[in-house]
Design an enzyme around this catalytic site. Structure first.
Site, PDB file in Angstrom:
ATOM      1  N   GLY A 196      22.728  77.590  37.701  1.00  0.00           N
ATOM      2  CA  GLY A 196      21.678  78.553  37.384  1.00  0.00           C
ATOM      3  C   GLY A 196      21.428  78.793  35.908  1.00  0.00           C
ATOM      4  O   GLY A 196      21.220  77.866  35.124  1.00  0.00           O
TER       5      GLY A 196
ATOM      6  N   ASP B 282      38.206  81.512  34.863  1.00  0.00           N
ATOM      7  CA  ASP B 282      37.929  82.616  35.785  1.00  0.00           C
ATOM      8  C   ASP B 282      37.774  83.858  34.920  1.00  0.00           C
ATOM      9  O   ASP B 282      38.754  84.342  34.331  1.00  0.00           O
ATOM     10  CB  ASP B 282      39.099  82.777  36.766  1.00  0.00           C
ATOM     11  CG  ASP B 282      38.904  83.970  37.698  1.00  0.00           C
ATOM     12  OD1 ASP B 282      37.954  84.764  37.491  1.00  0.00           O
ATOM     13  OD2 ASP B 282      39.712  84.122  38.626  1.00  0.00           O
TER      14      ASP B 282
ATOM     15  N   TYR C  26      26.437  96.127  42.682  1.00  0.00           N
ATOM     16  CA  TYR C  26      25.748  95.291  41.686  1.00  0.00           C
ATOM     17  C   TYR C  26      25.063  96.178  40.639  1.00  0.00           C
ATOM     18  O   TYR C  26      25.200  95.945  39.439  1.00  0.00           O
ATOM     19  CB  TYR C  26      24.734  94.391  42.404  1.00  0.00           C
ATOM     20  CG  TYR C  26      24.143  93.292  41.538  1.00  0.00           C
ATOM     21  CD1 TYR C  26      24.907  92.181  41.179  1.00  0.00           C
ATOM     22  CD2 TYR C  26      22.821  93.353  41.098  1.00  0.00           C
ATOM     23  CE1 TYR C  26      24.357  91.159  40.391  1.00  0.00           C
ATOM     24  CE2 TYR C  26      22.270  92.342  40.320  1.00  0.00           C
ATOM     25  CZ  TYR C  26      23.040  91.241  39.970  1.00  0.00           C
ATOM     26  OH  TYR C  26      22.489  90.244  39.190  1.00  0.00           O
TER      27      TYR C  26
ATOM     28  N   LYS D 161      26.020  96.083  36.681  1.00  0.00           N
ATOM     29  CA  LYS D 161      25.022  95.632  35.688  1.00  0.00           C
ATOM     30  C   LYS D 161      24.604  96.779  34.761  1.00  0.00           C
ATOM     31  O   LYS D 161      24.294  96.555  33.587  1.00  0.00           O
ATOM     32  CB  LYS D 161      23.814  95.020  36.393  1.00  0.00           C
ATOM     33  CG  LYS D 161      24.132  93.695  37.107  1.00  0.00           C
ATOM     34  CD  LYS D 161      24.613  92.636  36.133  1.00  0.00           C
ATOM     35  CE  LYS D 161      24.833  91.292  36.801  1.00  0.00           C
ATOM     36  NZ  LYS D 161      25.290  90.263  35.844  1.00  0.00           N
TER      37      LYS D 161
ATOM     38  N   THR E 266      17.295  80.445  41.022  1.00  0.00           N
ATOM     39  CA  THR E 266      18.601  79.806  40.809  1.00  0.00           C
ATOM     40  C   THR E 266      19.318  79.764  42.158  1.00  0.00           C
ATOM     41  O   THR E 266      18.876  80.408  43.120  1.00  0.00           O
ATOM     42  CB  THR E 266      19.489  80.621  39.836  1.00  0.00           C
ATOM     43  OG1 THR E 266      19.889  81.826  40.499  1.00  0.00           O
ATOM     44  CG2 THR E 266      18.799  80.938  38.521  1.00  0.00           C
ATOM     45  N   PRO E 267      20.466  79.080  42.223  1.00  0.00           N
ATOM     46  CA  PRO E 267      21.230  79.089  43.478  1.00  0.00           C
ATOM     47  C   PRO E 267      21.585  80.493  43.955  1.00  0.00           C
ATOM     48  O   PRO E 267      21.705  80.735  45.154  1.00  0.00           O
ATOM     49  CB  PRO E 267      22.483  78.272  43.125  1.00  0.00           C
ATOM     50  CG  PRO E 267      22.002  77.307  42.076  1.00  0.00           C
ATOM     51  CD  PRO E 267      21.023  78.101  41.244  1.00  0.00           C
TER      52      PRO E 267
HETATM   53  N1  LIG Z   1      19.163  84.620  39.509  1.00  0.00           N
HETATM   54  C1  LIG Z   1      18.697  85.849  39.411  1.00  0.00           C
HETATM   55  O1  LIG Z   1      17.733  86.224  40.085  1.00  0.00           O
HETATM   56  C2  LIG Z   1      19.320  86.824  38.425  1.00  0.00           C
HETATM   57  C3  LIG Z   1      18.583  87.957  38.080  1.00  0.00           C
HETATM   58  C4  LIG Z   1      19.132  88.883  37.197  1.00  0.00           C
HETATM   59  C5  LIG Z   1      20.397  88.659  36.659  1.00  0.00           C
HETATM   60  N2  LIG Z   1      21.092  87.552  37.021  1.00  0.00           N
HETATM   61  C6  LIG Z   1      22.427  87.394  36.442  1.00  0.00           C
HETATM   62  O2  LIG Z   1      22.477  86.188  35.705  1.00  0.00           O
HETATM   63  C7  LIG Z   1      23.784  85.625  35.760  1.00  0.00           C
HETATM   64  C8  LIG Z   1      23.694  84.183  36.237  1.00  0.00           C
HETATM   65  O3  LIG Z   1      23.147  84.174  37.561  1.00  0.00           O
HETATM   66  P1  LIG Z   1      22.673  82.825  38.264  1.00  0.00           P
HETATM   67  O4  LIG Z   1      21.442  83.131  38.998  1.00  0.00           O
HETATM   68  O5  LIG Z   1      22.720  81.715  37.287  1.00  0.00           O
HETATM   69  O6  LIG Z   1      23.851  82.683  39.358  1.00  0.00           O
HETATM   70  P2  LIG Z   1      24.493  81.381  40.018  1.00  0.00           P
HETATM   71  O7  LIG Z   1      25.119  81.869  41.273  1.00  0.00           O
HETATM   72  O8  LIG Z   1      23.520  80.270  40.081  1.00  0.00           O
HETATM   73  O9  LIG Z   1      25.630  80.986  38.968  1.00  0.00           O
HETATM   74  C9  LIG Z   1      26.703  81.834  38.708  1.00  0.00           C
HETATM   75  C10 LIG Z   1      27.883  80.998  38.224  1.00  0.00           C
HETATM   76  O10 LIG Z   1      28.960  81.913  37.958  1.00  0.00           O
HETATM   77  C11 LIG Z   1      30.153  81.289  38.398  1.00  0.00           C
HETATM   78  N3  LIG Z   1      31.178  82.302  38.664  1.00  0.00           N
HETATM   79  C12 LIG Z   1      31.246  83.198  39.686  1.00  0.00           C
HETATM   80  N4  LIG Z   1      32.379  83.907  39.588  1.00  0.00           N
HETATM   81  C13 LIG Z   1      33.032  83.460  38.485  1.00  0.00           C
HETATM   82  C14 LIG Z   1      34.265  83.790  37.855  1.00  0.00           C
HETATM   83  N5  LIG Z   1      35.095  84.725  38.364  1.00  0.00           N
HETATM   84  N6  LIG Z   1      34.614  83.141  36.723  1.00  0.00           N
HETATM   85  C15 LIG Z   1      33.808  82.169  36.213  1.00  0.00           C
HETATM   86  N7  LIG Z   1      32.643  81.791  36.768  1.00  0.00           N
HETATM   87  C16 LIG Z   1      32.273  82.439  37.897  1.00  0.00           C
HETATM   88  C17 LIG Z   1      29.764  80.520  39.658  1.00  0.00           C
HETATM   89  O11 LIG Z   1      30.712  79.500  39.951  1.00  0.00           O
HETATM   90  C18 LIG Z   1      28.393  79.972  39.252  1.00  0.00           C
HETATM   91  O12 LIG Z   1      28.530  78.693  38.649  1.00  0.00           O
HETATM   92  C19 LIG Z   1      24.596  86.530  36.691  1.00  0.00           C
HETATM   93  O13 LIG Z   1      25.352  87.422  35.900  1.00  0.00           O
HETATM   94  C20 LIG Z   1      23.536  87.263  37.484  1.00  0.00           C
HETATM   95  O14 LIG Z   1      23.987  88.513  37.948  1.00  0.00           O
HETATM   96  C21 LIG Z   1      20.588  86.631  37.875  1.00  0.00           C
END
Ligand SMILES: NC(=O)c1ccc[n+]([C@@H]2O[C@H](COP(=O)([O-])OP(=O)(O)OC[C@H]3O[C@@H](n4cnc5c(N)ncnc54)[C@H](O)[C@@H]3O)[C@@H](O)[C@H]2O)c1
Length: 252
Positions: free
Chosen positions: A17, A60, A152, A156, A189-190
């Site tokens: 993502g 992690d 969440y 956040k 994203t995923p």
């Molecule tokens: N996609 C959205 O709609 C969205 C919107 C607002 C905010 N966000 C925030 O953006 C950030 C990225 O989200 P994304 O959509 O890319 O998510 P995603 O699920 O595609 O990727 C998240 C990544 O974090 C990794 N991860 C999870 N737990 C972990 C840990 N304990 N240690 C290390 N890595 C870990 C996962 O393996 C994954 O590769 C997140 O903080 C999410 O809350 C996402």
């Protein structure tokens, strides 16, 4: 010259993502990047085409000893740290009554403890380099509540104010380290795919989310990556403690 030429970055949640898109953009603009994630194999295969510009490690973010090791690896491998992007995060769609204490602690551990530990240990390394930029992924859910986002929302919202405290501390100490938060709405994203798959009718759920965005589409990883790139670069030299909303007008 790239916009982050010669800089060294550590990106968490880098295998997927927004983290993965950020790694690609930073490298394209001249940075070398340590990509940290639980899923190190996924990260290795995602970035194999980028050669020695990317170094994948298992990190992690909930583990203090992993952070200490990760910073040591960054310094051993590239000699400095200029940019930290705390992107690792997990989503939980549950209201307060349905949220178990275990759920609450799991979401807090990744989203809030992980960002806290990153800031704490990132500052230590950046001070040595004479400054840097920390970018924390919050969300529009760190600004406004949702009935089914208890843990969440709390995590956040915590990231939003942690960011401001870190920014003020670093400014007061004269470290040259800036810290800002980024607040996207739903981005393709995923994480979003996984959310939509839980809906009875994923296509209808997607259409419903899209209707909440005045610009008429969901976010793209590059929309967020480009903001992160700006905050990582010296173009944002006077920006710290700020909350950057990327939501197509949704919260307006
Ligand atoms: N996609 C959205 O709609 C969205 C919107 C607002 C905010 N966000 C925030 O953006 C950030 C990225 O989200 P994304 O959509 O890319 O998510 P995603 O699920 O595609 O990727 C998240 C990544 O974090 C990794 N991860 C999870 N737990 C972990 C840990 N304990 N240690 C290390 N890595 C870990 C996962 O393996 C994954 O590769 C997140 O903080 C999410 O809350 C996402």
């Amino acid at each position: 010259m790239g916009r982050v030429e010669g800089k060294v970055a550590l990106v968490t949640g880098a295998a997927s993502g927004l983290g993965a898109a950020t790694v690609a953009l930073l490298v394209a603009e001249g940075a070398r990047v340590v990509a940290g994630d639980l899923e190190v194999e996924k990260s290795l295969s995602a970035f194999q085409g980028l050669g020695d510009k990317v170094f994948s490690i298992r990190l992690d973010v909930t583990s203090e000893s992993d952070w200490i090791d990760a910073i040591e690896k960054v310094l051993n491998h590239y000699g400095r740290l200029d940019i930290l992007v705390n992107s690792a995060g997990i989503l939980l769609m549950k209201d307060v009554e349905a949220t178990s204490l275990e759920d609450w602690r799991r979401v807090s551990a990744v989203n809030l403890d992980g960002t806290f530990l990153g800031c704490k240990y990132g500052i230590g390394a950046m001070k040595e380099a004479g400054g840097g930029s920390i970018i924390n992924l919050s969300s529009v859910s760190g600004l406004v509540g949702g009935h089914n986002l208890a843990a969440y929302n709390a995590s956040k919202g915590g990231v939003r104010l942690l960011t401001k405290s870190v920014a003020l501390h670093c400014a007061r100490k004269g470290y040259g380290i800036r810290c800002n938060s980024v607040h996207p709405t739903f981005v393709e994203t995923p994480m979003l795919d996984a959310l939509l798959e839980t809906a009875e009718d994923p296509a209808a759920a997607r259409a419903s989310l899209t209707r909440q965005v005045p610009l008429g589409r969901l976010g793209r990883s590059e929309d967020v990556g480009k903001m992160i790139l700006y905050l990582a670069s010296d173009e944002s030299a006077f920006v710290t403690g700020s909350e950057m909303v990327i939501d197509g007008g949704a919260t307006a």
